[in-house]
Structure formats: structure tokens, C-alpha cells
Scaffold this motif. Sequence first.
Motif, PDB file in Angstrom:
ATOM      1  N   SER A  55     -32.417  63.648 -55.942  1.00  0.00           N
ATOM      2  CA  SER A  55     -32.583  63.930 -54.511  1.00  0.00           C
ATOM      3  C   SER A  55     -31.238  64.104 -53.832  1.00  0.00           C
ATOM      4  CB  SER A  55     -33.302  62.777 -53.832  1.00  0.00           C
ATOM      5  OG  SER A  55     -34.624  62.762 -54.230  1.00  0.00           O
ATOM      6  N   LEU A  59     -30.107  67.383 -51.896  1.00  0.00           N
ATOM      7  CA  LEU A  59     -29.900  67.351 -50.446  1.00  0.00           C
ATOM      8  C   LEU A  59     -28.529  67.869 -50.043  1.00  0.00           C
ATOM      9  CD1 LEU A  59     -31.401  63.893 -49.403  1.00  0.00           C
ATOM     10  CD2 LEU A  59     -32.180  66.131 -48.673  1.00  0.00           C
TER      11      LEU A  59
ATOM     12  N   TYR B 246     -38.634  56.795 -46.303  1.00  0.00           N
ATOM     13  CA  TYR B 246     -37.728  56.409 -47.397  1.00  0.00           C
ATOM     14  C   TYR B 246     -38.090  57.173 -48.671  1.00  0.00           C
ATOM     15  CZ  TYR B 246     -35.695  53.395 -51.013  1.00  0.00           C
ATOM     16  OH  TYR B 246     -35.005  52.917 -52.109  1.00  0.00           O
ATOM     17  N   GLN B 247     -39.394  57.267 -48.914  1.00  0.00           N
ATOM     18  CA  GLN B 247     -39.886  57.969 -50.092  1.00  0.00           C
ATOM     19  C   GLN B 247     -39.540  59.461 -50.024  1.00  0.00           C
ATOM     20  OE1 GLN B 247     -43.867  56.685 -50.985  1.00  0.00           O
ATOM     21  NE2 GLN B 247     -44.267  58.680 -51.903  1.00  0.00           N
ATOM     22  N   ILE B 249     -37.080  60.835 -48.427  1.00  0.00           N
ATOM     23  CA  ILE B 249     -35.642  61.079 -48.573  1.00  0.00           C
ATOM     24  C   ILE B 249     -35.196  60.794 -50.000  1.00  0.00           C
ATOM     25  CG2 ILE B 249     -33.329  60.390 -47.804  1.00  0.00           C
ATOM     26  CD1 ILE B 249     -34.725  59.410 -45.200  1.00  0.00           C
ATOM     27  N   SER B 250     -35.537  59.604 -50.479  1.00  0.00           N
ATOM     28  CA  SER B 250     -34.973  59.152 -51.747  1.00  0.00           C
ATOM     29  C   SER B 250     -35.581  59.821 -52.959  1.00  0.00           C
ATOM     30  CB  SER B 250     -35.134  57.645 -51.887  1.00  0.00           C
ATOM     31  OG  SER B 250     -34.266  57.005 -51.025  1.00  0.00           O
ATOM     32  N   PHE B 251     -36.832  60.162 -52.898  1.00  0.00           N
ATOM     33  CA  PHE B 251     -37.472  60.659 -54.122  1.00  0.00           C
ATOM     34  C   PHE B 251     -37.904  62.113 -54.052  1.00  0.00           C
ATOM     35  CE2 PHE B 251     -37.987  56.128 -53.761  1.00  0.00           C
ATOM     36  CZ  PHE B 251     -37.359  55.713 -54.921  1.00  0.00           C
ATOM     37  N   GLU B 252     -38.090  62.624 -52.829  1.00  0.00           N
ATOM     38  CA  GLU B 252     -38.529  64.015 -52.744  1.00  0.00           C
ATOM     39  C   GLU B 252     -37.451  64.923 -52.159  1.00  0.00           C
ATOM     40  OE1 GLU B 252     -42.375  64.179 -50.796  1.00  0.00           O
ATOM     41  OE2 GLU B 252     -42.969  62.345 -51.806  1.00  0.00           O
ATOM     42  N   ALA B 253     -36.335  64.327 -51.745  1.00  0.00           N
ATOM     43  CA  ALA B 253     -35.217  65.078 -51.152  1.00  0.00           C
ATOM     44  C   ALA B 253     -35.705  65.959 -50.009  1.00  0.00           C
ATOM     45  CB  ALA B 253     -34.518  65.915 -52.217  1.00  0.00           C
TER      46      ALA B 253
END
Lengths: 316, 545
Positions: A55, A59, B246-247, B249-253
Motif C-alpha cells: 500500500s 500510495l 485504517y483498513q 489506507i493500510s491494506f487497500e492503498a
Amino acid sequence: MLPLSLVSKEQLNILTYDSFTSEWGPGPSIQKSFEEICDCQVNWTTADSSGALLSRVKLTDNKEGFDIILGIDDSLMSEAKDTNLFSPHALSSSDLAKLNIDWDNETFVPFDYGYFSFIYNSSKLDNPPKSFDELTNRNDIRIIIMDPRTSTPGLGLAKWIYQLKGEQSKDFWKSLQDQIVITAKSWSDGYGLFLEGEGDAVLSYTTSPAYHAIAETDENYKAMLFQDGHAEQIEVLGMLKSAPNKKLAQKFISFAISKGFQDHIPLGNWMYPVIDGLEGSSDFYKYAPMPISLDRVYASKKDKDLWIEYWSSSID
Amino acid sequence: MLLRKTKTYGSSIGHQVLTKTINQKLEGGLIIKLPFYFYIVILLFLLTFLINFFYVTKNYSFVFDNILKQSIKFTFFQAILSTIISIILGFILSICLYLSNFKRKIITTFLNFFFIAPVLFISYGVIFIHGSDGLLQNIFQFINLNFSYTFFGIIGIIYVTSYFNIALSANYFFRKLTNIPENYLKLMSANKISLYVALTRCLKPVVLNNLSILITMVLIFCISNFTIIYIFASSPLLTTIEMAIYQKISFEANISEAVIYGFLQTVIIILILIPTLKLRNNFQMITLKVSENYRIYQSNLFSSFFLIIFFLYFFSPCLVVIKGLYNFNIDLLFSKNTILSFLYSLIIAFSSLCIALMIAISSLFMARRLHENNSYLSNYVILSIFIISFVPSISLSAILFMINVHLNFILPNFLIVAFINSFLLTPLIFLFLFPKFMENNKFEKLRVLQFNISAVNRFTRIDFLKIKKELIVVSSSCFVLSMGDLTSITLFNSSSFKTVPYLISQLYSSYRYNDAFFILAIFVLFIISFLYMVNSLVYKNVKIR
């Protein structure tokens, strides 16, 4: 006056998951071994999980300037390749032939692997189940699993169940639901809760008992070995296309499948190394015997979505 | 007769002059207003970024997906439930404390501490007591009592979320009770009015005045319980919006969806709370009255019983400190990792406090100035200060992360974390200093105009002296709150940048429970010593009952 080469060493920036580079993980020893041969400086940056690594570069489009990502697993490889952020590893087929697992991926290189399993405390649980069906029939066993959307072992369990149950996965998940007491966000959270006594068994790896036996001299923790087989997880590293120091990154990738790196895997990352003949790993294999392996699956995004769908539909 | 006429005439002229003076507008003080303007610029900048996220998001189907619906439902269900429980139990606790013989200074110090105690400390403390292998289960086993329960899930979430907010509510009500005017109490004593009757009838307006502000604060804290949800949520169904963000951002970008999730939460909170965000004319004191107070009500069997229950509730998680100290590890304490974590925690706490203080004081000044000038804009100043605390800090972190990406990582991570923390501390400081800051403002305005006192002089010579003690107390609390935060650091940590709570969670996640508890114990002892020093400073030479 110091020679310029001593003042400004080449820098290798590696993005990895947290526990790999912690002082109790393999990172510091690997860094020391590599810096001895490369005359360079290794800089680690961490994200809190394997999924978060990919990710982060997605990003930022790797604007942070990492050379290497270390620690994504085989379930993320296809998604990672699709980002077009990675370069081929340039290892020859003879280099890959030295590995103790079959490997022909052109972008990523494996550095360790393991098999998913449920870990239990043999002083508290007698007669552990020998298959998933037996597990679902044992209502006295409370299990802790991980959320497949946020944890690679969680996704690994979804894959494992799909490999064994296929289209019947949803029904199987439903039959397992009553025994699931906690669905943790990450493996470390789930495992921590198991050790605190919140469950009778926890989703982890067949190698976990080795940690307890060797590092804690506690041989009570055992892996449930299922006769119908265990799903595999392979951890890989890859070089980024926009790596500022490609030459050094390539050198590190070659180093990752050498003894200097692999020596630190069994007792540092508590996973199986990808090369054989390492000294001092006999104890590790004694407490982490190889289970029956299921066929390797390279998951596409569609596969993952399907496995997660089976899991999520069972909890609605 | 002539004399009377002259007097009336004179008083009429005096009144006209007074009215004219009061209606005169205050000006100046640009230097004090600057941090507020800076804050507004940041808000507008964030808003621009948000609009951009809306612009680039083409497909909004995720807004209708089940995950978001479930997250919204659970977020507000647990938050509203925790808010109701916290306020009711906080009120009961405040009465029990009011009736008790404990010193006020001790009561408020402890309530302050329980409110600002690091979430990790209380969470691990609760697991230490109520976990399946916890102290209580071991006691049950020892006495052969076959009773087992699990604290993971909704019970644990509500229990720990309420912990902090009961302390906050109790502190608020306790301060209200100690500020009941003595003549009220004497009147009730003379008429033999019971405490129940007094509270439900005569004193109701005093106690309930500005309750909406307390509800606002408690609800916001109950919604922003990311760490608690992370630790105690046992099922994917127990997911809050913050956790979904959070999910994302952190895991699905997927920053766009994460930011839009955050925006949705903000809008819902605003819709719920906007009627309460009004600047009240009655600035009911919520500061602690330190002088001797007239007492007519004494503790009884019920209040003593409840006090014991509350005592167990609040103090039992603290036993984890003893476990931590038992595992003393000098090598770990002086390791580079631990020292750096403490150092970064201190730097972040100090930086965020400085930023929050500047913005809060500046906005207080603005709000009062506009209020004194009879401008309706004063309510908007308050709204602007509160609005940022409605935005989930994890969403805010995501926006700032992306801004930093566009700026080629020009901002150091610790500064971003400090900024995010400061945005959450600002409303707290604002709220705490607000009553003192507004005290006597009409009279002060008159004097300022009469003697032509500059805004800076008014601030340094009058305001600062007035709020000095409250400023020290709230600053120390905010410092500790910022030190113990574990939200934005989950996104911005690196091997060289981590805070003490992050180090603790890292140790805990790596099987090193004894070490985690040890660092936790040291951290808590550090906080207690720090608060003790601040308290001694504030209450030095003050005689308290």
C-alpha cells in the motif's frame, strides 16, 4: 582527512514489516552481514504489516525512494506486479535452482516460507484434531483467527479452506463460526491473545512451536498437523523500478538467497529458509517438522476476492 | 426634589455613556489573532484537498456497501451507548465523591489522571484483570468457582471507552457541585431539603447548565476510540469508521475512499451536534473551587457502596504497573530503542502542546472579541475549533500523508504527528480555559476602553494571570494525552521514529509481554510523577479543604 568513500557510503533503502527489523528480529544481523560485504549503509523503514508495505509504495509511487521491498507474500505478488512498480530480479535460473522450493517468478525472490496451521498448548488440549472436519466437530476448541482483509495469515486461512473445500467453503466457514472467538486484525494481535489464554488454538505457522521450544524452552506449544494438507505462504522481496541504487539492490537480492542472509531466518524470523544445509538449524526442524503441503496457488485479485467473499458471507 | 431629579438625570447620562462604551467595538491584537488565522488557512487547505478527493473519485458505489453501513451503525451504536453510560455513571460518581470526605484536590487529580491515562495502559490493565488468563479468572479457579467470561467484544469496548469518559464526566459534574453557591446550600439546609430533591428540582439548572458541551466532548471521545476497537473488537462486525479507514489506507492503498469515509463521519457528527454548539451567555464555572465550602450533605451507605465499586473499577487496571515493575529490565530501559521512543514521545507531546496552545488561546481571544463586539461570528470560531476534532485522526493522517507525498516528504513525520495531535488537543484547551477567559468580560471591556488598554497588554496583564493555573493544569493533561496517543503514529512510524506507546504495542505484538508491561509501568510512573509535580506547582500555597 577521511577518504570521501568512507564519509559517503552508498545507501540501500529497504521497506519491510516491523518485526523483521526489530532488535529481536533477523534484520539487524542481516544488515551487519550485508554491510560487511557491500561497503554500504542499509537503511530500514517499516510498515506495520506485509499488506501495508505494498500500500505504501502504491500510495507514494515510491517517492520515498526505496530500493527494495522485503516481506510481501505470495498472495500479494500478482497485485504487486500489476502496479508496474517493480523491476525483474535478474537472477539466473542456476541461482534459482539452488533454492529448496520450485521458483520461476521473474520479479520476486523468495527469502523464507511457512505453512499455515493451528497452534495449541498440549498441556491444556488433549487429542488435537487431525483435519478441518474434525476441528469443526470439536465444540470444546475455541479458535482465534485473523481477518483476511487485514492479515496475510487470515487470507492464508481463506485460501487453505478454499483449496480443501472449494465451492463448499461458505458452508464450511459457517460451521466454523461458533468456534471462532476472536477475529484479530493481525497475526501478532491474534497470537498474543492466544498466549493470554483467550483461545484454545490460534491460526499461525507450523514453525511457531520452534520459537517456544528454542527461545522460551517451552515444548508445550504444538502445531495441529492436518492429514488433508496445509496451505503454504512464501515471503518474497523485490526491487523497485525507481530504486535510486539498482546495482546495490541487485546485490542484496543475490545476498537474500545466500547463507549470509538465510542463516538468520530459522531462529530470527522463525520460518523455513529457502536454502538447505544451514548449520544450527537442526533444532529448528526438530520442533517445526514439515507438514503435508497442498499445491501452491498464486492468487489473483479475483481469487482473493472470492476467498474473502466466502468468509464474509458466513458472518453476515 | 431637585436633588432627586439631578441624580436621575446624572444616572441617565452615566447609563448612556456606559451603554455607548459597551457598544463601542474593540480593535487591535493582530499578533494574538495570527495563530487562529493560520489555523483557518490550514483548515481551508485541508478542505481544498478534500474537494480534490471528491473530484478524483469517479465511482461512489462504495458509499452504499455493507462494510461502510455496518461501520457507521456500530460506530454510533457503541459511541452513543458509551456516552450515555459515561454521563450517567459520571454523574453518580460525582455525587458520591461530593458526599465523601476526600480532599477535592485529590479527587480532581485522580479523575484527571484516569481521563488522560494512556489507552494502552488501561486496555492492557483491563485484560490483565479480566482476560481469560487474568487475575479474576485465576482467583475464580483458586476458589473452585466455575465462572468464565470473555472481555473481548462489545463488553470490553464499552467498558474501556467508558473508563475515560466516566472520569471526564465525573470531573465535570464534581466541579459543578463544588461551585454551588453557599447561600443555596444554606437555604436548603434551613428548609431541610434532601440532596435528591435539591438535585432534581432546585439545583437542576446549575448542574445541567452547558451539559451539551460535555455530551459533545464525550461523544467525540467515544467515537475516536480507534486503539480500543483495535484491541477489543473480536469480530469483523465490530468495526468502526476509523477502523474501516485504517483498513482502506493500510491494506487497500485507497486514500480517496478513506478520506471520504472520514468526511462522512464528520458530517454525521456535525448533524448530531450542531444544535449544541452555541456560545452561551452564562459562563458557568467549571473550574475547581479551592476554598472551604459549606457542607450540608454527608455520605451514606449507598454513596459509600458505589464509591467502593468505582474505586475497584478505576484502580484495578493499575495493578498492571506492579506486574510491569516485577519484570524490571535495566538493559531494555537504557536501550537505544527505548530512549529514542521516550525522546520522540516528549518531542511530539511538547510540539503538539505548543501548537494547540497557540491556536486555542488565539481562538479564545477571537471568540471573546467577537462576542464582546456582539458579532454572531463568535459561534463560528467555536465551530471551527471543534470541527477538526470531528474528523477521524486517522483520516486526517491520511490527508497529511498525501500532502507530504506531494511536497516530496518535506515535512518530518514527527511534525505531522504533532500537528494531528494538536488538532485534537485544541478543543480541549479551548473548552477548559473558556469560562475563565470569559469571566468578567463585560466589566473588563469597559475598563479596556476607558483606559485604552491594548489587546496585548490585556492578554499579558489580565488574561494570562487569570488563566495561569488552569493553563498549567490543562497543558499538563494535554501533554500526557499527546504522549499516550497511538493513532497517527500507526501510519507514520519508522524504524527510527517511534513513540513509547508504539514501542509498547510493538513489544506486546512480538511475544515480549513482560518487557511491554515493564515499559508500560515506567511510562505510567513517569506520567504520574509529571502530573504530581505540576499539581504541586499549581496548588502550592493554596489551602484546600
